[in-house]
Design an enzyme around this catalytic site. Structure first.
Site, PDB file in Angstrom:
ATOM      1  N   CYS A 173      41.237  46.993  43.671  1.00 49.66           N
ATOM      2  CA  CYS A 173      40.463  45.775  43.940  1.00 49.66           C
ATOM      3  C   CYS A 173      41.106  44.495  43.417  1.00 49.66           C
ATOM      4  CB  CYS A 173      39.061  45.923  43.365  1.00 49.66           C
ATOM      5  SG  CYS A 173      38.058  47.164  44.201  1.00 49.66           S
TER       6      CYS A 173
ATOM      7  N   PHE B 198      35.359  41.919  29.557  1.00 49.45           N
ATOM      8  CA  PHE B 198      36.650  41.619  30.184  1.00 49.45           C
ATOM      9  C   PHE B 198      37.491  40.664  29.344  1.00 49.45           C
ATOM     10  CE2 PHE B 198      34.337  43.523  33.582  1.00 49.45           C
ATOM     11  CZ  PHE B 198      35.297  44.163  34.353  1.00 49.45           C
TER      12      PHE B 198
ATOM     13  N   GLU C 273      34.734  51.804  39.368  1.00 49.56           N
ATOM     14  CA  GLU C 273      35.165  53.193  39.386  1.00 49.56           C
ATOM     15  C   GLU C 273      34.895  53.814  38.022  1.00 49.56           C
ATOM     16  OE1 GLU C 273      38.821  54.392  41.232  1.00 49.56           O
ATOM     17  OE2 GLU C 273      38.977  52.514  42.327  1.00 49.56           O
TER      18      GLU C 273
ATOM     19  N   ARG D 248      46.279  53.684  41.916  1.00 46.02           N
ATOM     20  CA  ARG D 248      46.754  52.510  42.644  1.00 46.02           C
ATOM     21  C   ARG D 248      46.978  51.332  41.690  1.00 46.02           C
ATOM     22  NH1 ARG D 248      42.255  52.543  47.348  1.00 46.02           N
ATOM     23  NH2 ARG D 248      41.054  53.325  45.568  1.00 46.02           N
TER      24      ARG D 248
ATOM     25  N   GLU E  66      30.303  45.282  47.970  1.00 43.91           N
ATOM     26  CA  GLU E  66      30.020  46.222  46.887  1.00 43.91           C
ATOM     27  C   GLU E  66      30.618  45.699  45.582  1.00 43.91           C
ATOM     28  OE1 GLU E  66      32.365  48.144  45.221  1.00 43.91           O
ATOM     29  OE2 GLU E  66      34.133  47.569  46.377  1.00 43.91           O
TER      30      GLU E  66
ATOM     31  N   LYS F  57      42.393  53.273  35.032  1.00 46.29           N
ATOM     32  CA  LYS F  57      41.304  53.098  34.076  1.00 46.29           C
ATOM     33  C   LYS F  57      40.677  54.462  33.823  1.00 46.29           C
ATOM     34  CE  LYS F  57      37.267  51.629  35.416  1.00 46.29           C
ATOM     35  NZ  LYS F  57      36.149  50.826  35.939  1.00 46.29           N
TER      36      LYS F  57
END
Length: 436
Positions: free
Chosen positions: A261, A250, A153, A329, A149, A322
């Site tokens: 992740c 980014f 999020e 986490r 995937e 975020k």
């Protein structure tokens, strides 16, 4: 198509719901009875924009159901997704015990040809292990596919329903045809399905996250250099991002990356390299830079106020790692707040959705404000840690009137340094010049 999804966590629930939205009959299986009972009653255990409404709509239509009985979900299914957790092990490698346990359970109940899909993020070679586990308990024909995937999020529904790409690692034409048919409704505008072997698919997920994390760490290092030489990292970002070979995505300097992740996947990929005799030095550096960046806001505060923060009160805007999620986490807010508390300071924080997640970490050691302005009343300084939209255009006059000291530490470079100083704020950004 009849689909089963093992695991109702973030990946599993989003995938199950979106497949149901695409017209499939989907059963979501989880051993957590409380979670399944909640889902049956419309209680979605994670925060993701649009997900709750989509779960309710598809459950009401009869396309999406939930059960703790794995056989009930798997036996009728043509495709079974494994979307269970792969937590970080003691040595940083991905822990596959839940993936392999699910594979064994699937093998015990399948009665006809089934495509078993690794949806969890797993290291190279996992499909082979899953295939071995299933083959040990059944003679029924099956195929194992890797389908990593790439959901962000906060934008997971859009990412799934209109994907940039769908990576499918399959070893047989039969499995490729079934997976292509399943994903076809989500790729009607353009055929974004990329077929490859399972090992390449497994590595693709880790490589993608490692590349994105590398860009972030590179820009954070550039931000540190900007502060040494008097340059503005935002100007540098625009200058290099306009190069079509690089692009703007980014490239934002900030208070580090977090989430479930990037940190975990970097460690897992490094572990895979190490196991195969390769010292992936770049990944070690990416991880090291990020760990140091999590302390950057506290370091700026200590340089400004001194090392003793006893009696001082600080506001924090943003707790989640975020925007558009309640996930904390590896959130940089944790490192910052623990550092402030350790120096004797008091903290009052506001986040649009992450208060409950924060309470599990901090309890009553910090105060929680219902509004952004409640988190600046009487404070000696404000830290902006998560760039929620509602923080971008506040009433600066109101902020200043409420704050004891008009000092802002902008961990996401949301505000314009020149304008902040013109308004009377002492402003500290990330890489915005020598006085940062």
């Amino acid at each position: 198509m009849r689909v089963a999804v093992i695991g109702s966590g973030y990946v599993g629930l989003v995938a199950a719901t979106c497949f149901a939205e695409g017209g499939n009959d989907v059963v979501c299986v989880d051993i957590d009875k409380a979670k399944i009972d909640g889902l049956k009653n419309g209680i979605v255990p994670i925060y993701e924009p649009g997900l709750e409404e989509m779960v309710e709509r598809n459950a009401k239509a009869g396309r999406l159901s939930f059960t703790t009985d794995l056989a009930e979900g798997v036996k009728p299914a043509e495709v079974v997704f494994i979307a269970v957790g792969t937590p970080e092990g003691e040595n940083g490698d991905a822990d596959l015990q839940y993936v392999l346990a699910a594979a064994r359970d699937i093998g015990k109940v399948i009665e006809r040809y089934t495509v078993v899909v690794d949806k969890s993020t797993v290291p190279v070679g996992t499909a082979d292990l899953v295939r071995k586990e299933i083959a040990a308990v059944t003679d029924v024909e099956f195929d194992v596919v890797s389908n990593p995937e790439f959901l962000k999020e906060g934008a997971a529904i859009d990412d799934f329903m209109s994907p940039d790409r769908v990576v499918i690692g399959a070893e047989t034409e039969k499995a490729r045809e079934i997976m292509g048919e399943l994903y076809a409704p989500f790729c009607r505008k353009n055929d974004r399905i990329i077929f490859m072997d399972t090992r390449s698919a497994e590595l693709t997920k880790y490589a993608a996250n490692a590349m994105l994390a590398t860009r972030i760490s590179f820009m954070n290092e550039m931000a540190r250099l900007c502060e040494r030489v008097g340059a503005d990292v935002e100007m540098v970002r625009q200058g290099i991002g306009s190069d079509s070979r690089i692009g703007l995505s980014f490239l934002f300097a900030g208070a580090s990356f977090g989430g479930s992740c990037f940190p975990k996947d970097i460690k897992a990929l490094y572990g895979t390299a190490r196991e195969n005799g390769l010292d992936f030095e770049l990944l070690r550096a990416v991880n090291s830079v990020n760990a140091e960046q999590k302390r950057i806001l506290l370091q700026k505060a200590l340089r400004h106020y001194g090392t003793n923060l006893e009696g001082k009160l600080f506001g924090v805007w943003g707790l989640a790692f975020k925007p558009k999620t309640d996930d904390m986490r590896e959130a940089p807010s944790i490192t910052l707040i623990e550092g402030l508390l350790g120096k004797g300071a008091r903290v009052v924080a506001h986040d649009p959705v992450a208060h409950e997640s924060a309470r599990k970490i901090f309890g009553d050691r910090i105060a929680y404000a219902d509004t952004p302005y409640g988190a600046v009343e009487g404070v000696d300084g404000l830290f902006l840690v998560t760039e929620w939209n509602e923080f971008r255009r506040p009433d600066f006059d109101r902020m200043q009137s409420l704050m004891k000291q008009a000092v802002v530490f902008d961990g996401r470079n949301v505000f314009n340094p020149k304008k902040m100083r013109e308004r009377g704020f002492k402003y500290f950004g990330i890489g915005r010049g020598k006085d940062q």
